[in-house]
Structures are given as structure tokens and as C-alpha cells.
Design an enzyme around this catalytic site. Structure first.
Site, PDB file in Angstrom:
ATOM      1  N   HIS A  68       0.835  -1.200   0.000  1.00  0.00           N
ATOM      2  CA  HIS A  68       0.000   0.000   0.000  1.00  0.00           C
ATOM      3  C   HIS A  68       0.878   1.262   0.000  1.00  0.00           C
ATOM      4  O   HIS A  68       0.611   2.218  -0.726  1.00  0.00           O
ATOM      5  CB  HIS A  68      -0.872   0.075   1.267  1.00  0.00           C
TER       6      HIS A  68
ATOM      7  N   LYS B 168     -17.514  -6.149   7.779  1.00  0.00           N
ATOM      8  CA  LYS B 168     -16.222  -6.819   7.970  1.00  0.00           C
ATOM      9  C   LYS B 168     -15.807  -6.720   9.426  1.00  0.00           C
ATOM     10  O   LYS B 168     -16.122  -5.742  10.100  1.00  0.00           O
ATOM     11  CB  LYS B 168     -15.142  -6.132   7.109  1.00  0.00           C
TER      12      LYS B 168
ATOM     13  N   ARG C  55      -2.412  -6.112  -8.231  1.00  0.00           N
ATOM     14  CA  ARG C  55      -1.378  -7.124  -7.971  1.00  0.00           C
ATOM     15  C   ARG C  55      -1.495  -8.222  -9.009  1.00  0.00           C
ATOM     16  O   ARG C  55      -1.372  -7.982 -10.187  1.00  0.00           O
ATOM     17  CB  ARG C  55      -1.538  -7.689  -6.552  1.00  0.00           C
TER      18      ARG C  55
ATOM     19  N   SER D  60      -2.854  -7.604   3.286  1.00  0.00           N
ATOM     20  CA  SER D  60      -3.041  -7.458   4.730  1.00  0.00           C
ATOM     21  C   SER D  60      -3.341  -8.822   5.358  1.00  0.00           C
ATOM     22  O   SER D  60      -2.894  -9.107   6.470  1.00  0.00           O
ATOM     23  CB  SER D  60      -4.200  -6.506   5.021  1.00  0.00           C
TER      24      SER D  60
HETATM   25  P1  ADP Z   1      -9.871  -3.496  -0.181  1.00  0.00           P
HETATM   26  O1  ADP Z   1     -10.551  -4.169   0.964  1.00  0.00           O
HETATM   27  O2  ADP Z   1     -10.571  -2.288  -0.714  1.00  0.00           O
HETATM   28  O3  ADP Z   1      -9.375  -4.420  -1.288  1.00  0.00           O
HETATM   29  P2  ADP Z   1      -7.146  -3.278   0.650  1.00  0.00           P
HETATM   30  O4  ADP Z   1      -6.642  -2.558   1.841  1.00  0.00           O
HETATM   31  O5  ADP Z   1      -6.981  -4.757   0.638  1.00  0.00           O
HETATM   32  O6  ADP Z   1      -8.628  -2.838   0.513  1.00  0.00           O
HETATM   33  O7  ADP Z   1      -6.486  -2.690  -0.666  1.00  0.00           O
HETATM   34  C1  ADP Z   1      -6.646  -1.349  -1.079  1.00  0.00           C
HETATM   35  C2  ADP Z   1      -6.037  -1.202  -2.469  1.00  0.00           C
HETATM   36  O8  ADP Z   1      -4.642  -1.441  -2.397  1.00  0.00           O
HETATM   37  C3  ADP Z   1      -6.571  -2.194  -3.511  1.00  0.00           C
HETATM   38  O9  ADP Z   1      -6.618  -1.536  -4.764  1.00  0.00           O
HETATM   39  C4  ADP Z   1      -5.530  -3.279  -3.528  1.00  0.00           C
HETATM   40  O10 ADP Z   1      -5.501  -3.945  -4.777  1.00  0.00           O
HETATM   41  C5  ADP Z   1      -4.279  -2.458  -3.311  1.00  0.00           C
HETATM   42  N1  ADP Z   1      -3.196  -3.259  -2.735  1.00  0.00           N
HETATM   43  C6  ADP Z   1      -3.249  -4.062  -1.662  1.00  0.00           C
HETATM   44  N2  ADP Z   1      -2.056  -4.668  -1.453  1.00  0.00           N
HETATM   45  C7  ADP Z   1      -1.232  -4.229  -2.435  1.00  0.00           C
HETATM   46  C8  ADP Z   1       0.125  -4.508  -2.804  1.00  0.00           C
HETATM   47  N3  ADP Z   1       0.866  -5.390  -2.126  1.00  0.00           N
HETATM   48  N4  ADP Z   1       0.631  -3.874  -3.870  1.00  0.00           N
HETATM   49  C9  ADP Z   1      -0.145  -3.008  -4.583  1.00  0.00           C
HETATM   50  N5  ADP Z   1      -1.420  -2.713  -4.314  1.00  0.00           N
HETATM   51  C10 ADP Z   1      -1.961  -3.314  -3.253  1.00  0.00           C
END
Ligand code: ADP
Length: 160
Positions: free
Chosen positions: A16, A40, A89, A127
């Protein structure tokens, strides 16, 4: 131009943070918006996540951190932002992200979703992976910043 980077960030990872760093170079400002999703069950409260992200992005002058509930496009309108920033990803992200981008543009035609490809070292990182490793006592300091390592360790220590 203002971009909103919406997500759960439970917790924020180096994946992120890489998207935030790069987004901050592309846009005048980036608002990291923590989604408060009642369906959630998160590890950290919205307030904790906002604090955690503020701490990790404090060196970036044009990055702000906030939280929201409801539709992302409504929040974007509220902040006068027409760009949603998302990270891509592996292939499995693609379908979900494309569906979300199209749905959002049917709700507000002016909104654009901009995708940044993940840095290859973080393409496996999520996460949930971090939480899975941490609950069994594995090392996560190569996946999340030090303040998050500390908060997750505290969480699992207090649970046992
Ligand atoms: P959500 O529940 O909205 O998917 P996340 O916190 O999992 O929220 O992810 C928010 C954004 O960050 C999403 O667009 C996700 O694809 C992106 N993201 C999560 N992990 C990574 C990573 N390792 N590299 C790039 N983008 C990421």
C-alpha cells in the site's frame, strides 16, 4: 488533481505504501481513505488504522488520511476528487477491480479509476497474509513498517 486511495488497510503494508508514494508524485494530493465497513470484522478499528497510516505517511506533505462510510463515489464528491487510485497485484485482483471501476463510473460518470501496478517485490503481499503470519509468531518486519509490527504483536499478545 486530487486522488482518493480507498481501502480497508487492515493493516497498511509496504505494498500500500508503495502505491501511496508513487501516487503522491503523480497527483497534487492523495487522500488515503479508510473504509469503515460494518460487515467486515477488522483487526484494527478505523481510528487505529487512520492513526497508523498517518504515522507512516507523515513524511509526505501532500498525503492526507481520512475515513468514510458508504459509497466511495459519494465520498469522492464530498472531497471534490475525480480520481480513485487503486493498486493491481496478481490477475485475481483484476476482475474485482474492473467490476468496481465500472460500477463506480455508472454511479458518477466523472469518476476515473487509475491503477498502479504493484512493485514486483510486493505482488504477493496483502493485509491478510500479514495477519496469517503474525498470528503464528512469524516475522513480518519485511512486509509492514515498524509501528504496525508493534501494534500487531501487541494485539496477538493481549489475545493470549
Ligand atoms: P480493499 O478491501 O478495498 O481491497 P485493501 O486494503 O486490501 O482494501 O487494498 C486497497 C487497495 O490497495 C486495492 O486496490 C488493492 O488492490 C491495493 N493493494 C493491496 N495490497 C497491495 C500490494 N501489495 N501492492 C499493490 N497494491 C496493493
Amino acid at each position: 488533481m486530487i486522488a482518493i486511495y480507498p481501502g480497508s488497510f487492515d493493516p497498511i503494508t509496504f505494498g500500500h505504501l508503495d502505491i501511496i508514494d508513487r501516487g503522491a508524485k503523480l497527483f497534487d494530493s492523495v487522500i488515503v481513505a479508510v473504509l469503515s465497513n460494518p460487515s467486515k470484522k477488522p483487526l484494527f478499528s478505523v481510528e487505529q488504522r487512520v492513526e497508523q497510516i498517518r504515522y507512516c505517511t507523515s513524511h509526505l506533505a501532500n498525503v492526507k488520511v481520512d475515513s468514510f462510510t458508504g459509497l466511495t463515489v459519494d465520498y469522492a464528491k464530498l472531497r471534490d476528487a475525480k480520481v480513485l487510485l487503486r493498486g493491481l497485484r496478481v490477475l485475481s485482483d483484476f476482475e474485482k477491480e474492473l467490476q468496481m471501476a465500472h460500477t463506480n463510473s455508472t454511479l458518477w460518470t466523472e469518476i476515473e479509476t487509475v491503477f498502479l501496478a504493484t512493485a514486483k517485490e510486493y505482488s504477493f503481499l496483502s493485509s491478510s497474509v500479514v495477519k496469517e503470519i503474525a498470528q503464528f509468531g512469524g516475522a513480518i518486519d519485511h512486509l509492514v513498517p515498524a509501528n504496525i509490527v508493534r501494534d500487531i504483536c501487541n494485539y496477538y499478545q493481549n489475545k493470549t
